[in-house]
Design a protein around this motif. Structure first.
Motif, PDB file in Angstrom:
ATOM      1  N   GLN A 145      68.409  66.954 -14.013  1.00  0.00           N
ATOM      2  CA  GLN A 145      69.160  68.120 -14.372  1.00  0.00           C
ATOM      3  C   GLN A 145      69.188  68.700 -15.904  1.00  0.00           C
ATOM      4  N   TYR A 146      69.672  67.501 -16.787  1.00  0.00           N
ATOM      5  CA  TYR A 146      69.485  67.797 -18.054  1.00  0.00           C
ATOM      6  C   TYR A 146      68.180  68.616 -18.727  1.00  0.00           C
ATOM      7  N   HIS A 147      67.248  68.014 -18.182  1.00  0.00           N
ATOM      8  CA  HIS A 147      65.807  68.707 -18.821  1.00  0.00           C
ATOM      9  C   HIS A 147      65.246  69.573 -17.740  1.00  0.00           C
ATOM     10  N   LYS A 148      66.140  69.843 -16.824  1.00  0.00           N
ATOM     11  CA  LYS A 148      65.567  70.733 -15.916  1.00  0.00           C
ATOM     12  C   LYS A 148      64.118  70.388 -15.318  1.00  0.00           C
ATOM     13  N   PHE A 149      63.803  69.199 -15.287  1.00  0.00           N
ATOM     14  CA  PHE A 149      62.573  68.622 -14.560  1.00  0.00           C
ATOM     15  C   PHE A 149      62.341  69.082 -13.104  1.00  0.00           C
ATOM     16  N   SER A 150      61.351  69.602 -12.547  1.00  0.00           N
ATOM     17  CA  SER A 150      61.137  69.934 -11.023  1.00  0.00           C
ATOM     18  C   SER A 150      60.119  68.584 -10.450  1.00  0.00           C
ATOM     19  N   VAL A 151      60.966  68.023  -9.677  1.00  0.00           N
ATOM     20  CA  VAL A 151      59.877  66.651  -9.109  1.00  0.00           C
ATOM     21  C   VAL A 151      60.126  66.770  -7.554  1.00  0.00           C
ATOM     22  N   ALA A 152      59.384  66.355  -6.822  1.00  0.00           N
ATOM     23  CA  ALA A 152      59.482  66.365  -5.321  1.00  0.00           C
ATOM     24  C   ALA A 152      60.477  65.467  -4.735  1.00  0.00           C
ATOM     25  N   GLY A 153      60.812  64.524  -5.416  1.00  0.00           N
ATOM     26  CA  GLY A 153      61.936  63.631  -4.804  1.00  0.00           C
ATOM     27  C   GLY A 153      62.132  62.405  -5.917  1.00  0.00           C
ATOM     28  N   VAL A 154      63.058  61.577  -5.518  1.00  0.00           N
ATOM     29  CA  VAL A 154      63.578  60.665  -6.409  1.00  0.00           C
ATOM     30  C   VAL A 154      64.055  59.288  -5.653  1.00  0.00           C
ATOM     31  N   PHE A 155      63.377  58.100  -5.917  1.00  0.00           N
ATOM     32  CA  PHE A 155      63.555  57.054  -5.436  1.00  0.00           C
ATOM     33  C   PHE A 155      64.081  55.991  -6.600  1.00  0.00           C
ATOM     34  N   THR A 156      65.273  55.367  -6.401  1.00  0.00           N
ATOM     35  CA  THR A 156      65.723  54.518  -7.315  1.00  0.00           C
ATOM     36  C   THR A 156      66.068  53.003  -6.709  1.00  0.00           C
TER      37      THR A 156
END
Length: 235
Positions: A145-156
Motif C-alpha cells: 500500500q505504501y508504494h501503491k503497487f498493483s499485484v494480482a494477489g499476495v501469499f505469505t
C-alpha cells in the motif's frame, strides 16, 4: 532481441500465465542498513570483535528458527526476529533494548525503499504478478500500500504457516490461483529460498542477480526486473 529469445528458451516455458514474485530483495530493498544499525548498537553495548560477527550469529539463529517453524510449530517472522535478536543480545553480553531495536526492523518491513525498476515491471508485465513472500501478512500489505503497487494477489509465510524454501508456500500459491507448476515462473533474489524452493515444486525460476554474482550451473539469471517483461512478451 536474440539475447532475450535465448534466455526465454533457457529459462521459462511457453504459455506462462503468471509470475510468482518474491518481495524483499526483489521489489524492495532488504533490511541490510537497519541490520547494520542494530549490530553497531549491540557492539557498542556488548562484547564483539566486529559487527560482521554479530550479523552472522544473528542470521544463523534466525535461519534456524525459520527452518524449525512450520505447521503446529509455526511462529510469525516478527516473533522469530525478536527471539533471534534477544538471543544475539544475550550472546554478546549487550545491554541493548531488543524491543526498541526490533521496532526499527518492523518499520522497515512496512515502509521499505523500492527498487527503481519495480513499479515499471509491475505495470508492464504482460501476465499477473502474485507476491510469494516470507513475511507476515500485515507487514507486506502495508509495504504494498505504501508504494501503491498493483499485484494480482499476495501469499505469505503466515498464510502457509511455513517459510520458503519449504514447499507449503509454493503449494498454497498454486492451489489458490488454480495454476499448475508449468503455468508460472518464480522470480526472486535468493538462490536458496526462491530458486531452490520453487524448483523443488517443478516451477521454473529466474534468479534476480542485481550485483552480478557468479551464476551457479543450471540457474537462469537476470540483472533487472524489466528483463522479465521483455522475456514474457516473446511467448
Amino acid at each position: 532481441h536474440p539475447r532475450v529469445r535465448r534466455q526465454r528458451q533457457m529459462c521459462i516455458r511457453d504459455r506462462i500465465q503468471a509470475v510468482f514474485c518474491d518481495f524483499y530483495g526483489t521489489l524492495v530493498h532488504e533490511d541490510g542498513k537497519v541490520i547494520n544499525t542494530i549490530c553497531r548498537e549491540i557492539m557498542g553495548t556488548g562484547r564483539a570483535e566486529n559487527t560482521q560477527q554479530i550479523a552472522s550469529y544473528w542470521w544463523n539463529i534466525f535461519q534456524e528458527n525459520c527452518h524449525q517453524s512450520y505447521g503446529n510449530t509455526f511462529q510469525t517472522q516478527r516473533k522469530l526476529e525478536q527471539l533471534s535478536l534477544e538471543q544475539t543480545i544475550r550472546y554478546f553480553h549487550s545491554s541493548a533494548n531488543s524491543e526498541n531495536l526490533s521496532q526499527l526492523l518492523f518499520h522497515h518491513w512496512q515502509f521499505p525503499q523500492a527498487f527503481d525498476d519495480s513499479g515499471e515491471f509491475l505495470t508492464k508485465c504482460p501476465v499477473p504478478v502474485y507476491i510469494v513472500s516470507n513475511i507476515d501478512r500485515e507487514d507486506i500489505l502495508s509495504a504494498i500500500q505504501y508504494h501503491k503497487f498493483s499485484v494480482a494477489g499476495v501469499f505469505t509465510s503466515e498464510d502457509a504457516r511455513s517459510y520458503k524454501p519449504r514447499p507449503e508456500l509454493f503449494q498454497l500459491a498454486l492451489a489458490e490461483t488454480g495454476l499448475a507448476p508449468h503455468d508460472v515462473v518464480h522470480l526472486g533474489d535468493s538462490l536458496s529460498s526462491d530458486v531452490n524452493g520453487a524448483s523443488s515444486q517443478g516451477i521454473s525460476t529466474l534468479w534476480l542477480n542485481r550485483n552480478n554474482k557468479p551464476v551457479p550451473a543450471g540457474v537462469c539469471s537476470i540483472s533487472t526486473l524489466l528483463e522479465v517483461s521483455d522475456m514474457l512478451r516473446f511467448l
